[in-house]
Structures are given as C-alpha cells and as structure tokens.
Design an enzyme around this catalytic site. Structure first.
Site, PDB file in Angstrom:
ATOM      1  N   GLU A 116       0.462  -3.518  49.554  1.00  0.00           N
ATOM      2  CA  GLU A 116       1.679  -3.602  48.741  1.00  0.00           C
ATOM      3  C   GLU A 116       2.871  -3.488  49.676  1.00  0.00           C
ATOM      4  O   GLU A 116       2.905  -2.593  50.534  1.00  0.00           O
ATOM      5  CB  GLU A 116       1.711  -2.489  47.706  1.00  0.00           C
ATOM      6  CG  GLU A 116       2.987  -2.392  46.882  1.00  0.00           C
ATOM      7  CD  GLU A 116       3.249  -3.645  46.043  1.00  0.00           C
ATOM      8  OE1 GLU A 116       4.242  -4.338  46.341  1.00  0.00           O
ATOM      9  OE2 GLU A 116       2.458  -3.916  45.127  1.00  0.00           O
ATOM     10  N   ASP A 166       2.354 -11.950  40.129  1.00  0.00           N
ATOM     11  CA  ASP A 166       3.482 -12.627  39.503  1.00  0.00           C
ATOM     12  C   ASP A 166       3.046 -13.978  38.957  1.00  0.00           C
ATOM     13  O   ASP A 166       2.455 -14.788  39.672  1.00  0.00           O
ATOM     14  CB  ASP A 166       4.604 -12.826  40.528  1.00  0.00           C
ATOM     15  CG  ASP A 166       5.912 -13.195  39.857  1.00  0.00           C
ATOM     16  OD1 ASP A 166       6.017 -14.343  39.405  1.00  0.00           O
ATOM     17  OD2 ASP A 166       6.809 -12.339  39.775  1.00  0.00           O
TER      18      ASP A 166
END
Length: 259
Positions: A116, A166
């Site tokens: 991340e 996303d």
C-alpha cells in the site's frame, strides 16, 4: 479502493490532531519514504489525498522499523522477514487496513505481505497491529507491481488478495483497471501450484470484467460457478456494510492455480 462516507459525522469524542505529513513528525527509521517510484506501466494504486493523524505517526515511529520493509529491488526472503516458515499471502492495496488486520488475526498460521502506498493507510494498519498485537503482517509501502517484478520470486506465493481496487468507472478509463490479462498472468506466475487469487469489488461492471479475465487464464480454475460466496475470513468493513444497506452489491471471485 477506499470508500468514503459523505455524511456529516455525529458529535462525539474530539478526534486526534492531524499532521499533514508523518515525515515531519519524526526522522526515525520506518517512516514513509520521501519519494515513491511511479512505474511507467499500470500501477497497483491510485494517488489519493489524505492526512496522517498523530496516532498513525506514532505507530510509524514505534512499529515502522519492525513491520514496514524497505523496497530494495532484490529477492525477498520471507522466512527472514517474518522470522518463521509459513504460507505467504500477498495483499495488494489494503486501504486503511481494517480487513487486513481481521484476516491476519483469524489466520495466525499464515504470513501476510501487504502493499500500500497511501501513507495514512499504512499508519492506520500499523496502529491496528499495535493495538491488536498482530505479528504476522509485513508491509511494503511501495507499488505492488514493482514488488512483484523485482522482489518476489516466481511460484513463491500461496495466495493473493485484491480487495476493492479502484474501478475506474468511466469507460475511457477502464484500461487503467488493475485486473487485466497481462497483470493476472504476472500474478499467476508468482503463485505456487494450488495457490489462489481472491478478488472482491462492489462495482458490477468491474466484477464482470474480473470474471472474464480470470476465467480466460488457462492456468486458473474457478472455485465456484461464477462468483464465489464470501469466504469466512473476509469481513464486511463499515463502508461495505453501508453500501449493502444502500442496496449496493459485493462480488467475490476465488480462483486457484492448476497443480
């Protein structure tokens, strides 16, 4: 993908003070790097605005050196990083780490290697690690595509989690989606025989694309007839619960690599 609530928060305890950049809080090792490389090809992340709380910055200071691994571009030694031999599960993009912490707690026998780049998210997961005494998580604050290409060996992973990437809703942006045939082929190459890929999304068009792309890979086998039941280890996050209350769907896909 990290979903944000648009509602105004109710009155309650005063929130933690905000620091605009955790790097300003301390120069101790383990803090987020000053620069993050940007691959010229598809990225595993979307750059997001966000601020780091003092609690997250403190977690970087106290836990960063133990749980945040440096990106070196050299072969990754899982046994050395985790201090034991165990199955290694790669998680790509964990948001604020709510699901990651839960899964690591309910599967203590497995090691979770998590990528991340979002600094507040890394700080939030470190904070959960400290509060919940979790020891089987290690973090690369770096693009997962580069970690895969330059540090992880082929056939070295027992599982891969990609939860709520996303969706790039606009059709003209669909090409930016992470789950596409070349990237899936790269994931499969890093799986051990019998290893699995678990994807989840709350955007139906993306779920349909995921199903099509994963099904088309000759080395993968679907564990279900279409979409999979939600595995017990994956929790419903607060944002997911909110979406379900609003009538939004969630789709899980679990495929295994042929032995």
């Amino acid at each position: 993908m990290t979903m944000q609530s648009s509602s105004t928060p109710a009155a309650g305890p005063v929130p933690e003070p905000i620091i605009t950049n955790a790097r300003d809080a301390s120069s101790a090792p383990g803090h987020a790097p000053a620069d993050i490389a940007h691959p010229k090809t598809i990225r595993s992340y979307v750059r997001r605005a966000g601020r780091t709380t003092t609690g997250q910055a403190k977690a970087f200071e106290t836990l960063g050196t133990r749980y945040v691994l440096p990106y070196t571009g050299e072969a990754f030694n899982a046994e050395a990083a985790f201090g034991r031999q165990a199955k290694v599960i790669l998680e790509i993009g964990f948001g604020m780490g709510e699901a990651t912490a839960h899964i690591a707690r309910v599967r203590p026998e497995d090691n979770f290697l998590c990528c991340e780049v979002h600094e507040p998210g890394v700080g939030a997961l470190l904070k959960r690690i400290g509060e919940q005494d979790i020891t089987n998580i290690r973090i690369f604050q770096h693009d997962a595509v580069e970690v895969l290409e330059n540090m992880l060996q082929p056939g070295s992973l027992d599982g891969i989690h990609v939860f709520f990437p996303d969706p790039w809703h606009k059709k003209k942006h669909n090409k930016r989606r992470l789950i596409q045939s070349p990237f899936v082929a790269q994931l499969v190459a890093h799986l051990k025989p019998g290893g699995y890929i678990h994807c989840a999304t709350d955007w139906q068009p993306y779920a349909e694309q995921m199903l099509e792309v994963l099904s088309a890979n000759p080395d993968l086998k679907n564990t279900a007839d279409g979409y999979a039941p939600q595995p017990e280890y994956r929790p419903l996050t607060k944002f997911e619960n909110r979406g379900l209350r609003l009538g939004h769907g969630v789709w899980d896909l679990v495929f295994t690599r042929a032995a």
